[in-house]
Design a protein around this motif. Structure first.
Motif, PDB file in Angstrom:
ATOM      1  N   ILE A  20      -3.571   2.542 -14.280  1.00 60.69           N
ATOM      2  CA  ILE A  20      -3.076   3.814 -13.750  1.00 60.69           C
ATOM      3  C   ILE A  20      -3.429   4.971 -14.680  1.00 60.69           C
ATOM      4  O   ILE A  20      -3.815   6.052 -14.238  1.00 60.69           O
ATOM      5  N   SER A  21      -3.291   4.746 -15.983  1.00 58.52           N
ATOM      6  CA  SER A  21      -3.473   5.831 -16.951  1.00 58.52           C
ATOM      7  C   SER A  21      -4.908   6.332 -17.019  1.00 58.52           C
ATOM      8  O   SER A  21      -5.162   7.426 -17.507  1.00 58.52           O
ATOM      9  N   LEU A  22      -5.863   5.566 -16.496  1.00 59.63           N
ATOM     10  CA  LEU A  22      -7.249   6.023 -16.469  1.00 59.63           C
ATOM     11  C   LEU A  22      -7.457   7.139 -15.453  1.00 59.63           C
ATOM     12  O   LEU A  22      -8.423   7.899 -15.545  1.00 59.63           O
ATOM     13  N   ARG A  23      -6.572   7.216 -14.479  1.00 60.72           N
ATOM     14  CA  ARG A  23      -6.585   8.288 -13.479  1.00 60.72           C
ATOM     15  C   ARG A  23      -7.930   8.413 -12.760  1.00 60.72           C
ATOM     16  O   ARG A  23      -8.468   9.504 -12.583  1.00 60.72           O
ATOM     17  N   GLY A  46      -2.622   7.042  -4.830  1.00 62.67           N
ATOM     18  CA  GLY A  46      -1.926   5.878  -4.307  1.00 62.67           C
ATOM     19  C   GLY A  46      -2.487   4.603  -4.893  1.00 62.67           C
ATOM     20  O   GLY A  46      -3.345   4.628  -5.782  1.00 62.67           O
ATOM     21  N   GLU A  47      -2.008   3.479  -4.383  1.00 61.42           N
ATOM     22  CA  GLU A  47      -2.476   2.192  -4.881  1.00 61.42           C
ATOM     23  C   GLU A  47      -2.295   1.125  -3.807  1.00 61.42           C
ATOM     24  O   GLU A  47      -1.317   1.133  -3.061  1.00 61.42           O
ATOM     25  N   VAL A  48      -3.257   0.237  -3.741  1.00 62.52           N
ATOM     26  CA  VAL A  48      -3.163  -0.975  -2.931  1.00 62.52           C
ATOM     27  C   VAL A  48      -3.013  -2.141  -3.908  1.00 62.52           C
ATOM     28  O   VAL A  48      -3.795  -2.251  -4.859  1.00 62.52           O
ATOM     29  N   PHE A  75       0.887  -1.165   0.000  1.00 57.76           N
ATOM     30  CA  PHE A  75       0.000   0.000   0.000  1.00 57.76           C
ATOM     31  C   PHE A  75       0.921   1.210   0.000  1.00 57.76           C
ATOM     32  O   PHE A  75       1.659   1.442   0.941  1.00 57.76           O
ATOM     33  N   PHE A  76       0.911   1.961  -1.087  1.00 58.53           N
ATOM     34  CA  PHE A  76       1.823   3.101  -1.183  1.00 58.53           C
ATOM     35  C   PHE A  76       1.090   4.306  -1.742  1.00 58.53           C
ATOM     36  O   PHE A  76      -0.016   4.226  -2.288  1.00 58.53           O
TER      37      PHE A  76
END
Length: 261
Positions: free
Chosen positions: A88-91, A141-143, A45-46
């Motif tokens: 990610i690119s879908l934002r 961020g992303e999990v 998780f960052f």
């Protein structure tokens, strides 16, 4: 259809997301609690920091059973690999799983092969899933959850759980980012005022910490400098502002600020 225990887990996780004091603690408690309803063997998780030019930097990672080098490898792939950048690119805030990202026609493409050779196979990862967190097309961020061959792919129920949690996480990170921006703005304003009094940027940082009643030891630890260096800066600050103690320094700064109002 979600079970009663899964709904209970979602509710508990939602309270945890919004009720935990610090982001660091929230990251840790969230992954530990999530594991009870969405099992995984490894996880990260960052937070994202986006630099000029769109380069994404992974910040403040909290990991379970993952070597930091694995996270670095993922950080590189996020910036260079088409498959990793697809979501990610879908934002936008969304839950995903790896088996939904790659079509049968893409199984032998260079992007898929690179991910498998450089990341999945060395780490014994067979399936992964996650949540991308964004606000107003800005990545927060992303999990990411990982499973080996010992576990099956993520189920539709498990994906619904992640989907139910995603907005709570995005709201929490958005609030945290806005609070940090406000704090940084206040810090910049305070330090610019101190610079206007004739202090250097470093001296302004130290004077600002003195105003918050940091000790010499606290200042040194916060700025990662020696206590000897901190004392030298304090000596220069006292000399420039014509004071001989911390109390006089604080009063001089307050007097200067009142005069500017």
């Amino acid at each position: 259809m979600l079970t009663n225990s899964e709904w209970l887990g979602i509710n508990e996780l939602s309270l945890l997301i919004h009720g935990t004091d610090t982001i660091r603690d929230m990251q840790r408690y969230f992954l530990e609690a999530l594991r009870n309803i969405v099992p995984f063997e490894r996880a990260a998780f960052f937070l994202f920091h986006e630099e000029t030019g769109g380069l994404l930097v992974l910040q403040s990672p909290f990991c379970i059973h993952m070597n930091p080098e694995i996270v670095k490898a993922y950080g590189r792939l996020v910036n260079t690999n088409g498959i990793c950048r697809r979501v990610i690119s879908l934002r936008r805030t969304m839950a995903y799983r790896s088996s939904d990202l790659v079509t049968p026609d893409e199984e032998v493409t260079d992007s898929v092969t690179e991910v498998r050779k450089s990341f999945l196979l060395p780490n014994e990862v067979s399936f992964y899933s996650g949540i991308v967190l964004a606000d107003d097309r800005k990545l927060l961020g992303e999990v990411v959850l990982y499973r080996t061959d010992r576990q099956r792919d993520f189920t539709d129920n498990e994906m619904e759980i992640l989907d139910r949690l995603k907005d709570h996480l995005a709201i929490r990170l958005r609030r945290e980012r806005k609070e940090c921006q406000v704090q940084q703005h206040e810090k910049d304003q305070e330090e610019s005022q101190l610079i206007a009094m004739g202090l250097t940027p470093r001296e302004s940082e130290i004077a600002s910490l003195v105003m918050k009643q940091y000790s010499t030891e606290d200042i040194s630890r916060h700025l990662v400098i020696s206590q000897c260096t901190t004392k030298k800066h304090l000596h220069n600050i006292f000399a420039k502002l014509g004071v001989s103690s911390r109390l006089q320094l604080m009063e001089a700064i307050r007097t200067w600020e009142r005069a500017r109002e």
